[in-house]
Scaffold this motif. Structure first.
Motif, PDB file in Angstrom:
ATOM      1  N   THR A  58       0.828  -1.202   0.000  1.00 34.63           N
ATOM      2  CA  THR A  58       0.000   0.000   0.000  1.00 34.63           C
ATOM      3  C   THR A  58       0.862   1.251   0.000  1.00 34.63           C
ATOM      4  O   THR A  58       0.619   2.206  -0.759  1.00 34.63           O
TER       5      THR A  58
ATOM      6  N   LEU B 206      -6.149   1.825  -1.779  1.00 26.37           N
ATOM      7  CA  LEU B 206      -4.866   1.238  -1.442  1.00 26.37           C
ATOM      8  C   LEU B 206      -4.877   0.516  -0.106  1.00 26.37           C
ATOM      9  O   LEU B 206      -3.896  -0.097   0.274  1.00 26.37           O
ATOM     10  N   ASN B 207      -5.971   0.589   0.604  1.00 24.40           N
ATOM     11  CA  ASN B 207      -6.006  -0.094   1.901  1.00 24.40           C
ATOM     12  C   ASN B 207      -7.085  -1.161   1.968  1.00 24.40           C
ATOM     13  O   ASN B 207      -7.414  -1.646   3.027  1.00 24.40           O
TER      14      ASN B 207
END
Length: 847
Positions: free
Chosen positions: A492, A641-642
């Motif tokens: 990430t 991204l998480n």
């Protein structure tokens, strides 16, 4: 017997001498059969390799069945208990990517390979024996145990240097140490090796290595990612096993709380897993029918052309045969001689067709699909193809040489020995065998031209991509940090900083990230359901969901119709179901969800996850996939991204982008200044960030489209060549029969001209007869093409879409019959023009 063999040898020697003395006739006959039988053998090679050929190194593969669709592992555990219908069962995920380093040493060079994550019963269910070491065992491979792997013989040979001490050796897979415990037998590349597997990990320890499994994939009811393969118990039919497993699935759906609306009809369908590629029954029926139609038309065209040539040649040899009969030869002996010639001609064509098949299948096998997963088409001909070629050649030589042999040997000796071989005028027979053959050739040639024309033009239209943006200086690179040993948090962080790092390069003018490259999904279809509240209740729409990064459309050069793009803040937004993340929709999705393009600020909800989104922009419709003919509703969500994507894998969706690679893997989309090698600069920057990152599938956007177009181009060339071949055969056959008719009617034409007929009248006489045959054949062929194409279109949506896109095209409906008719008339004209130059005195002296 000895006498028979001697006579046969003499027949063969004489036949070779006769064929050698007529090089034009022999060449045309061999080429016709080479292409006719060759095309049929190419089709058979495809079906033999993909459907009929059994899995290598597998015990009794006919007993293997696979469940269509994917299942949770907890479902598989219950299926495995059904010992009354299946003697053994296994589950696997694949193909999944691995970053492989041949040694555990730091800095070892990595390569990207594909493999399967399998239940411990995988190899025992298939009945495969190890070449070295051992395979997985349920009593040893338990959750939490140290990672172990089995490698294919191909990988052992090509990447592990055929190390005889490989068992016990430690490899680096996805940055983790894995111990090799065995090597699979030669040629075994997993179930459904059209997408081959070179590495096998047990699911019980694979979670420590493969991010696809996460931490709870084996215990979730809602994560359908496993392919079920079972071995039928002795005496149990596939239908019986299907009914039993269907009942089990319904009970499992009750326990899992699956809504009743999603449980209509048959829930379990079992397919044969004995071949290289699974194929549902309806698809197999469609494929067999389509190929049978084409093969019948092509082979019959080649055979009728051979029959016409032999009939014409038999007429020319009537005097020779009469002399042999006068010298005491019986009719059976002459027929055997003529059949020997036709069989030799057919066998020569068969030999040429086998070489043509080998060349064509080698070309097809060399194709590399423009997809993240490696697909291998090993369809080169084997011994069974050779036997089919030999059988077809022999049948063609005998079946289509028999009638010409009967006709040629049915001669009156006395008149045939005279100068012209004719004692009386022969009336023109409209329903003669030769005319029927010519009419059939024209009809079948037109059918072939129209059917392949519908197919080629339809696929070209439905697959044509107008990107809607400038593809020059647009580059694509892919990386998957988790498969290089990164944790989810590290991956990430890497993808968070990557756009800024790359944007600073002078060779980069714009950069973005995306889950997949544009048009990567070749057979796009809805993969999600979104709903929106309406006054009369929620509206649900099946959509294509795509995950994209910030400035995605700006990098592509596609202006939005309304609103804005995602920002970096949108990508970092909280992932909870009520967070209300930003989303973009295309024009089609806006119409279907809201009935209008006024979509800004409206709320939509991802139905399965109940996650809410707010529409912040509307983009124009872009073609969702290579084979998609119409825009499909598309919702673009942030490449969060998480939030890892749920892993799914389906080898049945072979043309789709494999989603086995879990987030946060990404495609880097870069636009650079003209004339600058942006890929080299990006690679150097990625190496500076981490030299162990594996960058793969680097290409320009133009190369991506060219690879996809190459598939259609090959198909168009192949099927277009078939159509041209049919056209040539029809014209050759028509010209040959017309020339033969002119030769047979030389005396009649001489008498007509002696009585005052002009060359123009003779020309019209001969041309009228050829033109009528062409018109009759054209009418029959057009009607046949319409009937056959509609029947084929009713079998599958793909053929319906292809035929529907081209069925009303005037280029096909008018152009093809006119082309065929024009060439056929020209084929008649050349021998007819020769008839006008007959010398009446020479013709009358024939008696």
């Amino acid at each position: 017997m000895r006498r028979f063999l001697l006579d046969l040898w003499l027949d063969v020697v004489y036949a070779l001498r006769v064929l050698g003395n007529s090089p034009g006739f022999t060449t045309v006959g061999i080429l016709s059969l080479t292409l006719g039988i060759g095309v049929c053998c190419v089709f058979y090679s495809e079906m033999n390799s993909l459907v009929f050929r059994s899995l290598p190194a597998v015990r009794n593969p006919e007993a293997l069945v696979a469940m269509e669709g994917l299942s949770p592992y907890r479902y598989f555990e219950r299926y495995r208990e059904q010992k009354t219908v299946t003697a053994a069962a296994t589950a696997f995920v694949g193909p999944v990517p691995f970053s492989l380093a041949p040694s555990a040493a730091a800095g070892a060079k990595t390569a990207r390979v594909f493999g399967h994550l399998v239940s411990p019963e995988y190899f025992t269910t298939l009945g495969v024996e190890p070449a070295m070491g051992r395979f997985f065992r349920p009593d040893l491979e338990k959750e939490g145990t140290a990672p172990v792997a089995v490698v294919s013989e191909r990988l052992w040979r090509t990447r592990l240097n055929a190390d005889r001490n490989v068992v016990g050796r430690t490899l680096r897979l996805n940055g983790k140490s894995v111990t090799v415990i065995g090597v699979a037998p030669k040629n075994f590349l997993g179930v459904f090796p059209i997408a081959p597997a070179d590495v096998f990990l047990p699911v019980t320890s694979g979670a420590l290595v493969a991010p696809e499994l996460g931490n709870d994939a084996l215990h979730r009811w809602d994560l359908a990612m496993f392919r079920y393969v079972g071995r039928l118990a002795p005496g149990v039919s596939r239908a019986t096993a299907e009914a039993a497993l269907d009942s089990v699935k319904r009970h499992l759906d009750d326990e899992a709380g699956v809504p009743e609306s999603e449980r209509k009809g048959r829930q379990v369908r079992l397919l044969s897993a004995s071949g290289i590629m699974p194929m549902p029954a309806e698809q197999r029926a469609m494929t067999f029918t389509f190929m049978a139609v084409l093969m019948s038309l092509i082979l019959s065209l080649a055979c009728t052309n051979l029959a016409n040539l032999l009939l014409a040649r038999g007429g020319q040899r009537r005097k020779e045969l009469a002399i042999r009969i006068a010298l005491g030869a019986n009719r059976f002996r002459l027929m055997r001689q003529l059949l020997t010639e036709s069989v030799l001609l057919a066998l020569a064509g068969g030999a040429g067709s086998f070489l043509f098949t080998y060349w064509m299948t080698s070309l097809i096998s060399s194709i590399r699909m423009p997809a993240p997963v490696v697909f291998e088409f090993d369809i080169k001909p084997d011994f069974s193809v050779f036997l089919v070629t030999l059988l077809l050649s022999t049948i063609v030589g005998i079946a289509f040489g028999l009638v010409p042999a009967l006709s040629a040997t049915r001669a009156d000796v006395t008149p045939s020995l005279k100068e012209g071989g004719l004692s009386r005028l022969r009336g023109y027979r409209w329903f003669g065998f030769r005319n029927l053959l010519v009419a059939y050739q024209v009809a079948s040639s037109l059918m072939l031209l129209l059917i392949v024309g519908y197919l080629v033009l339809g696929y070209r239209r439905t697959s044509h991509i107008d990107p809607g943006f400038e593809t020059a200086s647009l580059y694509l690179l892919e990386l998957d940090p988790e498969h290089d040993g990164y944790t989810n948090e590290q991956a990430t962080r890497l993808l968070d900083i990557l756009p800024d790092r790359l944007a600073r390069l002078s060779a980069v003018s714009a950069v973005t990230l995306a889950e997949a490259a544009p048009f990567a999904d070749m057979a796009a279809r809805p993969n999600a359901r979104f709903s929106t509240p309406q006054p009369k209740g929620d509206v649900q729409v099946g959509v294509i969901r795509q995950r994209i990064g910030a400035s995605y459309f700006a990098t592509l050069g596609v202006p939005l119709e309304q609103g804005r793009e995602f920002t970096r803040e949108d990508l970092r937004a909280p992932g909870g179901p009520n967070a209300g993340q930003a989303a973009l929709v295309n024009q089609t999705a806006a119409r279907e969800l809201f009935g209008t393009l006024e979509a800004l600020g409206r709320r939509i909800r991802d139905v399965p996850s109940s996650k809410n989104y707010t529409v912040v922009g509307v983009t124009r419709d872009l073609k969702p996939g290579f084979f998609s003919s119409e825009p499909l509703p598309t919702v673009f969500v942030p490449l969060a991204l998480n939030v890892p994507a749920s892993a799914t894998s389906d080898v049945f969706g072979a043309l789709n982008r494999s989603s086995a690679a879990s987030s946060p893997g990404a495609t880097i989309v870069v636009r650079g200044p003209s004339g600058v090698d942006a890929i080299a600069s990006v690679r150097a920057e990625l190496a500076a960030i981490d030299p162990n990152l594996t960058v793969f599938n680097t290409r320009t956007m133009s190369e991506q489209l060219s690879q996809m177009n190459a598939l259609i181009q090959l198909g168009s060339t192949f099927y277009g060549g078939i159509g041209v071949f049919g056209l040539i055969l029809a014209c050759v056959g028509l010209a040959g029969v017309t020339a033969y008719a002119v030769a047979r009617r030389t005396k009649e034409i001489g008498i007509r001209m002696a009585l005052g007929a002009t060359p123009g009248q003779v020309l019209r006489l001969v041309m009228r007869e050829g033109a009528i045959l062409v018109l009759v054949g054209t009418a029959l062929g057009f009607a046949g093409a319409v009937v056959v194409s509609r029947a084929l279109a009713s079998m599958t949506a793909e053929l319906a879409r292809a035929f529907g896109a081209s069925a009303g095209d005037p280029l096909l409906l008018a152009g093809v019959p006119l082309l065929l008719g024009g060439l056929a008339i020209l084929a008649c004209y050349l021998p007819a023009r020769k008839a006008t130059k007959v010398d009446p005195l020479a013709a009358l002296r024939q008696e």
